[in-house]
Design a protein around this motif. Structure first.
Motif, PDB file in Angstrom:
ATOM      1  N   SER A   1     -35.206  34.186  36.496  1.00 21.84           N
ATOM      2  CA  SER A   1     -35.741  34.604  37.788  1.00 21.84           C
ATOM      3  C   SER A   1     -35.429  36.084  37.941  1.00 21.84           C
ATOM      4  O   SER A   1     -34.706  36.673  37.131  1.00 21.84           O
ATOM      5  N   ASN A   2     -35.960  36.689  38.991  1.00 25.81           N
ATOM      6  CA  ASN A   2     -35.690  38.106  39.208  1.00 25.81           C
ATOM      7  C   ASN A   2     -34.221  38.389  39.496  1.00 25.81           C
ATOM      8  O   ASN A   2     -33.772  39.527  39.392  1.00 25.81           O
ATOM      9  N   ASP A   3     -33.460  37.359  39.849  1.00 24.71           N
ATOM     10  CA  ASP A   3     -32.032  37.543  40.071  1.00 24.71           C
ATOM     11  C   ASP A   3     -31.286  37.863  38.781  1.00 24.71           C
ATOM     12  O   ASP A   3     -30.115  38.266  38.823  1.00 24.71           O
ATOM     13  N   ASP A   4     -31.927  37.669  37.641  1.00 26.47           N
ATOM     14  CA  ASP A   4     -31.282  37.924  36.356  1.00 26.47           C
ATOM     15  C   ASP A   4     -31.340  39.389  35.940  1.00 26.47           C
ATOM     16  O   ASP A   4     -30.908  39.733  34.842  1.00 26.47           O
ATOM     17  N   LEU A   5     -31.880  40.247  36.795  1.00 28.44           N
ATOM     18  CA  LEU A   5     -31.801  41.687  36.573  1.00 28.44           C
ATOM     19  C   LEU A   5     -30.653  42.226  37.409  1.00 28.44           C
ATOM     20  O   LEU A   5     -30.686  42.169  38.636  1.00 28.44           O
ATOM     21  N   ILE A   6     -29.611  42.730  36.736  1.00 23.96           N
ATOM     22  CA  ILE A   6     -28.447  43.288  37.434  1.00 23.96           C
ATOM     23  C   ILE A   6     -28.520  44.798  37.261  1.00 23.96           C
ATOM     24  O   ILE A   6     -28.451  45.311  36.132  1.00 23.96           O
ATOM     25  N   PHE A   7     -28.666  45.520  38.371  1.00 22.01           N
ATOM     26  CA  PHE A   7     -28.815  46.974  38.319  1.00 22.01           C
ATOM     27  C   PHE A   7     -28.399  47.551  39.666  1.00 22.01           C
ATOM     28  O   PHE A   7     -27.785  46.847  40.479  1.00 22.01           O
ATOM     29  N   TYR A   8     -28.701  48.835  39.914  1.00 21.89           N
ATOM     30  CA  TYR A   8     -28.165  49.518  41.084  1.00 21.89           C
ATOM     31  C   TYR A   8     -28.598  48.905  42.402  1.00 21.89           C
ATOM     32  O   TYR A   8     -27.887  49.010  43.399  1.00 21.89           O
ATOM     33  N   ASN A   9     -29.751  48.260  42.468  1.00 19.32           N
ATOM     34  CA  ASN A   9     -30.188  47.614  43.704  1.00 19.32           C
ATOM     35  C   ASN A   9     -29.747  46.164  43.800  1.00 19.32           C
ATOM     36  O   ASN A   9     -29.967  45.519  44.828  1.00 19.32           O
TER      37      ASN A   9
ATOM     38  N   LEU B   1     -29.946  42.472  31.723  1.00 19.51           N
ATOM     39  CA  LEU B   1     -30.925  41.394  31.859  1.00 19.51           C
ATOM     40  C   LEU B   1     -30.361  40.135  31.225  1.00 19.51           C
ATOM     41  O   LEU B   1     -29.898  40.157  30.075  1.00 19.51           O
ATOM     42  N   LEU B   2     -30.400  39.023  31.956  1.00 18.98           N
ATOM     43  CA  LEU B   2     -29.969  37.725  31.443  1.00 18.98           C
ATOM     44  C   LEU B   2     -31.208  36.940  31.046  1.00 18.98           C
ATOM     45  O   LEU B   2     -32.083  36.680  31.885  1.00 18.98           O
ATOM     46  N   LEU B   3     -31.321  36.570  29.772  1.00 18.34           N
ATOM     47  CA  LEU B   3     -32.534  35.954  29.250  1.00 18.34           C
ATOM     48  C   LEU B   3     -32.266  34.529  28.795  1.00 18.34           C
ATOM     49  O   LEU B   3     -31.177  34.203  28.309  1.00 18.34           O
ATOM     50  N   GLY B   4     -33.295  33.702  28.932  1.00 20.95           N
ATOM     51  CA  GLY B   4     -33.237  32.344  28.428  1.00 20.95           C
ATOM     52  C   GLY B   4     -33.683  32.280  26.976  1.00 20.95           C
ATOM     53  O   GLY B   4     -33.892  33.309  26.313  1.00 20.95           O
ATOM     54  N   ASP B   5     -33.853  31.065  26.470  1.00 21.17           N
ATOM     55  CA  ASP B   5     -34.274  30.887  25.078  1.00 21.17           C
ATOM     56  C   ASP B   5     -35.651  31.475  24.803  1.00 21.17           C
ATOM     57  O   ASP B   5     -35.981  31.797  23.658  1.00 21.17           O
ATOM     58  N   ASP B   6     -36.491  31.602  25.846  1.00 21.07           N
ATOM     59  CA  ASP B   6     -37.840  32.132  25.662  1.00 21.07           C
ATOM     60  C   ASP B   6     -37.889  33.653  25.685  1.00 21.07           C
ATOM     61  O   ASP B   6     -38.965  34.248  25.611  1.00 21.07           O
ATOM     62  N   GLY B   7     -36.739  34.308  25.802  1.00 21.49           N
ATOM     63  CA  GLY B   7     -36.713  35.762  25.810  1.00 21.49           C
ATOM     64  C   GLY B   7     -37.113  36.375  27.129  1.00 21.49           C
ATOM     65  O   GLY B   7     -37.394  37.579  27.184  1.00 21.49           O
TER      66      GLY B   7
END
Length: 699
Positions: free
Chosen positions: A60-68, A50-56
């Motif tokens: 966007s949903n593109d910041d979840l990198i996983f099997y799908n 998960l790629l997070l900004g300063d707010d934790g």
């Protein structure tokens, strides 16, 4: 900064560490999650980033990198293929993620590393005997950080740790927090919109408060810990307890389509920014990412530096490979540690060998200096001599030279050296071909015991195979080849002619080159046999001048006899032969048919000789095509016994001195491999039938 001998650093739960303390210029890391099951039970965990900004929260949903969704941040984060090893008693599954820290956008403040289990399997992390997160430097696969968890319970998702920015620098923190309700519960706490139209994986959190605020204090619980402590830094990954909400005034990031965490049975979709992360016009230029990059290799100096660093790193990482290589230079079995460009002084002069290898076993430490050459670089006597003197002065055990030069045997060295200087220090030579062969034997025929090590070894082989690496092995018969070849053909060669001994030495290297190629293909260690001396005791240069032929032989374990390679420079033919003993009983025609049955797929142009009893050199000979039609052609007219058969494959000798099309090296390789494939691997020695009991005479 920890030294190479102190790496990797083992993090404990709640500990943190500045990446610059591991490497001041660390810009790319490889994250490996290893999940080892229990006896008979596989635990196949999936990595999520998960790629997070300063707010934790995710931007966007593109910041979840996983099997799908395996690629994110314009390719800066990339989930690679899963690796499974099921042949062990406890199956191991590994996920590999590459993270280009320097390429991440400035508004990414944290990179959260997590893992989850497929809920349809009905198992939890309690079934795992161990779960380990490893962080390695991508440039040379040096393992930097290890964080392991054991004795897990009902968790189906784990938050392992995170990279986070602090004062413009990246740090890593070990967390080890579990979630009982799976990946959905974990990712929604960081702002990911999960598609709930599918079967839910759990909406309520199962937060472990013991790992929240207390984890920041865990850094000081072990004063002997080698990692740095965080100055009163609150742990920022604490999930919000069920029933509470986040600050409603916080800006809501732009939403994209909801993410499905359900495993798809169809091909995964491309990321929304696919046209920016991979070439869109053609796939001709697609290149798989490399653990050992070849980009940027320019001159010989950079080529040697890259090759040295890659080799020494893999020797230290892949235990079996390190043992295989160091055993060839007389090192004991033990823990291998390697260093590059270590400075030494000798007679008020500064020297910097390419590397140092140490092997520690108990209280003993074996040490060697390493000098490396790539491409057509030749070893320098003066340089090697200085390193031998340094080794003697510093009580080192050995000096190791590595180049594309092939010695005629394991005991030889490309440089003629005064053996009196080697009473306290041994001098060894390793060719890049020998090193490649050792890696292939382990990678393709034996496999490394550890999955991560197997990946590293395979990547090292990919690096060696690239033309820019300069590790091409034996590819040239030397500058004197054409001159000597022509002199032999015209019968003007004299044993004392300049270049004669050099051509013979290059032919010996060629035979060794073919032997190593057979070793790589067959998975067994072949051996090179010294050329058989002639009865009159003439030297090899004189033998070449008299006969116009060069000889060599290769012994393959299990083969009926050695393969004999003959290079006839006068007829410009290459021949490879093998001899097999004929049966000791039966008529001559029966013995011939015994041979024919074993080689049904051999080419008609194969020469078959029947070696006869009664004197050396007595034989009959025909091409296999003719013998198949009329086997009696090999039967001697005088009724002599057939003692053995010699089968020879001849091909035109290439006129060029290199390994390309039309070269002599290619011709010898083709003749050897074709004879082996069509004949040698099918031949079996004759076994006599046991004597039969005579039937009793009826009373």
């Amino acid at each position: 900064m920890p030294s190479a001998g102190e790496l990797p650093v083992h993090l404990s739960k709640g500990a943190n560490l500045a990446l610059r303390s591991l490497d001041e210029e660390l810009g790319s890391v490889t994250v490996i999650l290893e999940t080892e099951g229990s006896e008979g039970t596989a635990v196949d965990a999936d990595v999520s980033v998960l790629l997070l900004g300063d707010d934790g929260r995710v931007r966007s949903n593109d910041d979840l990198i996983f099997y799908n969704q395996p690629v994110g941040a314009d390719g800066a984060v990339h989930l690679r293929d899963k690796i499974r090893t099921d042949h062990q008693s406890t199956p191991v599954a590994s996920d590999v993620v590459t993270v280009e820290l320097d390429d991440l956008p400035d508004d990414v403040a944290r990179i959260v590393l997590s893992a989850s289990l497929d809920p349809t399997l009905g198992i939890t992390f309690a079934a795992a005997s161990s779960v380990t997160l490893r962080i390695a430097r991508s440039s040379d696969a040096q393992e930097l950080v290890i964080f392991g968890l054991e004795a897990l319970s009902s968790e189906t998702a784990m938050l392992f740790g995170e990279f986070y920015r602090r004062a413009g620098e990246w740090k890593i923190r070990a967390i080890g927090q579990g979630f009982a309700d799976g990946l959905t519960a974990l990712v929604t706490e960081f702002g990911v919109d999960v598609d709930n139209s599918e079967p839910a994986l759990g909406e309520d959190l199962s937060a472990d408060d013991s790992t929240s605020d207390a984890s920041a204090e865990a850094n000081t619980s072990n004063p002997s810990s080698p990692v740095m402590t965080e100055e009163a830094l609150p742990v920022e990954i604490t999930p919000v307890p069920a029933g509470t909400t986040r600050d409603d005034t916080a800006p809501e990031p732009a939403r994209t389509a909801k993410v499905s965490v359900r495993r798809s049975t169809r091909a995964p979709k491309l990321p929304t920014d696919w046209d920016r992360t991979i070439p869109a016009d053609t796939d001709a230029d697609w290149q798989r990412a490399r653990l050992f990059p070849v980009a940027g290799i320019g001159g010989a100096e950079e080529q040697e530096r890259r090759a040295t660093s890659a080799l020494l790193a893999v020797l230290g990482i892949v235990r079996e490979f390190g043992r295989a290589v160091t055993a060839r230079v007389g090192a004991p079995a033990g823990a291998v540690t390697t260093f590059i460009e270590v400075p030494f002084g000798l007679d008020e002069q500064a020297y910097r060998p390419d590397g140092v290898i140490t092997v520690k076993r108990g209280q003993r430490e074996w040490r060697a200096l390493v000098e490396v050459k790539t491409s057509d670089g030749k070893l320098n006597f003066e340089q090697v001599d200085h390193y031998v003197e340094i080794a003697r002065a510093k009580n080192f055990d050995a000096v190791i030279t590595i180049s594309n030069q092939l010695a005629g045997s394991n005991d030889e060295h490309p440089i003629a050296f005064d053996r009196r200087k080697l009473k306290k220090v041994s001098l060894h030579h390793l060719s890049w071909e020998q090193i490649r062969t050792d890696a292939i034997l382990l990678s393709r025929h034996a496999r490394a015991a550890d999955n991560t090590q197997a990946v590293v070894l395979d990547e090292f082989l990919r690096y060696m195979e690239h033309p820019r690496s300069g590790l091409h092995g034996f590819t040239d018969m030397g500058p004197e080849w054409v001159k000597i070849r022509d002199a032999v053909k015209h019968r003007t060669l004299r044993a004392s002619d300049k270049g004669c001994a050099e051509v013979i030495a290059h032919f010996d290297q060629l035979v060794r080159h073919i032997g190593l190629q057979l070793t790589s293909l067959l998975g067994v260690e072949t051996s090179i046999q010294p050329p058989r001396a002639r009865a009159d005791g003439t030297t090899r240069p004189q033998q070449l001048a008299d006969s116009g032929q060069l000889f060599g032989s290769i012994r393959v374990p299990g083969a009926v006899d050695a393969l004999v390679i003959t290079n006839d420079l006068r007829s410009e033919r290459v021949g490879v032969s093998i001899q097999v003993d004929a049966p000791r009983d039966g008529r001559p025609l029966t013995r011939i048919n015994w041979l024919l049955r074993q080689i049904p797929d051999a080419r008609d142009a194969l020469r078959v000789e029947a070696l006869l009893a009664g004197g050396r050199g007595l034989s009959t000979a025909e091409l296999l095509g003719s013998v198949r039609k009329k086997p009696e052609l090999l039967v001697p007219a005088d009724g002599r016994d057939i003692r053995a058969f010699r089968l020879t494959l001849e091909l035109p000798m290439g006129t060029k001195r290199n390994s390309g099309t039309g070269g002599v090296i290619r011709s010898v390789h083709q003749a050897t491999t074709h004879l082996y494939a069509e004949v040698v691997q099918h031949l079996r020695p004759w076994n006599a039938k046991p004597p039969q009991l005579t039937a009793p005479t009826p009373d």
